[in-house]
Motif scaffolding. Structure first.
Motif, short mmCIF file in Angstrom:
data_model
loop_
_atom_site.label_atom_id
_atom_site.label_comp_id
_atom_site.label_asym_id
_atom_site.label_seq_id
_atom_site.Cartn_x
_atom_site.Cartn_y
_atom_site.Cartn_z
N UNK A 73 -6.76 8.48 1.52
CA UNK A 73 -7.15 7.35 1.83
C UNK A 73 -8.88 7.47 2.35
N UNK A 74 -9.19 6.32 1.97
CA UNK A 74 -10.51 6.34 2.00
C UNK A 74 -11.64 5.86 3.32
N UNK A 75 -10.52 4.53 3.86
CA UNK A 75 -11.44 4.14 5.35
C UNK A 75 -11.00 4.95 6.09
N UNK A 76 -11.96 4.55 7.02
CA UNK A 76 -12.00 5.35 8.88
C UNK A 76 -10.60 5.66 9.11
N UNK A 77 -9.90 4.48 9.91
CA UNK A 77 -8.63 3.99 9.99
C UNK A 77 -7.90 5.43 9.11
N UNK A 78 -7.28 5.06 8.32
CA UNK A 78 -6.70 5.48 7.26
C UNK A 78 -7.05 6.80 6.54
N UNK A 79 -8.11 7.95 7.20
CA UNK A 79 -8.51 9.39 6.15
C UNK A 79 -7.20 10.32 6.95
N UNK A 80 -6.61 10.07 8.01
CA UNK A 80 -5.64 10.82 7.54
C UNK A 80 -4.09 10.99 7.33
N UNK A 81 -4.64 10.18 5.79
CA UNK A 81 -3.26 10.03 4.85
C UNK A 81 -3.46 10.40 2.90
N UNK A 82 -2.98 10.31 2.57
CA UNK A 82 -3.46 10.73 1.13
C UNK A 82 -1.91 10.33 0.79
N UNK A 83 -1.84 9.84 -0.84
CA UNK A 83 -0.99 9.64 -1.74
C UNK A 83 -1.10 10.44 -2.74
N UNK A 84 0.97 10.41 -3.40
CA UNK A 84 0.39 11.49 -4.63
C UNK A 84 1.30 10.18 -5.50
N UNK A 85 0.18 10.23 -6.54
CA UNK A 85 0.72 9.08 -7.74
C UNK A 85 0.47 9.92 -8.55
N UNK A 86 1.59 9.39 -10.17
CA UNK A 86 1.83 10.05 -11.21
C UNK A 86 1.87 11.07 -11.67
N UNK A 87 3.34 11.56 -10.83
CA UNK A 87 3.90 12.49 -10.96
C UNK A 87 4.45 12.63 -12.74
#
Length: 165
Positions: A73-87
């Protein structure tokens, strides 16, 4: 089996596998083949060369047979998160551990990135092999998005999953 991060020079192989995925398992992706069928190599080259995403590929004898993308994630409040896509793993290579290798590579990258504490993904509710894989890696279902996608006249639920690192 070789697992490595993909870059722009892998774009044509990625494009071919992505189009296969969208045709064979349309219920597994929010994008459709119709959405991407006219995308040229250049569009995929830009995706793979982005500084903000990490796409990993599994190669068997030089042929791309599986992919997964990690997007912090790029936003300051969400920088502790990441997402898995397109598996996606091509049908001939399913059940051989390819998906596990890809997921472990994406998870390892997430731990290397500063500040990532949790990884999110969605999985089609009836995709038992994928749900079993994600659960075995520590992901937990925290919700269900009912009728999240419609392919033709059929609706599919999506399970929302998270892994706390």
């Amino acid at each position: 089996m070789e697992i490595r991060q993909l870059h722009g020079n892998d774009a044509e192989m990625y494009r071919l596998l992505r189009h296969e995925a969208l045709r064979i398992n349309p219920e597994a992706f929010s994008s459709s083949y119709e959405d991407e069928m006219y995308y040229e190599e250049q569009e995929y080259r830009q995706r793979l060369d982005s500084k903000f995403t990490y796409t990993f590929g599994a190669f068997d004898e030089g042929k791309l047979v599986g992919v997964v993308t990690l997007v912090p994630e790029g936003k300051v409040k969400l920088k502790h998160r990441a997402n898995i896509f397109a598996m996606y793993v091509t049908p001939a290579k399913r059940g051989e551990g390819t998906g596990r290798y890809l997921m472990k590579m994406a998870m390892r990258k997430a731990t290397e990135l500063k500040g990532i504490e949790q990884i999110y993904l969605t999985v089609t509710g009836n995709n038992e092999p994928a749900k079993k894989l994600y659960s075995s890696l520590g992901f937990e279902t925290y919700g269900v998005d009912k009728r999240a996608m419609r392919v033709g006249d059929k609706y599919y639920d999506e399970e929302l999953m998270v892994l706390f690192l």
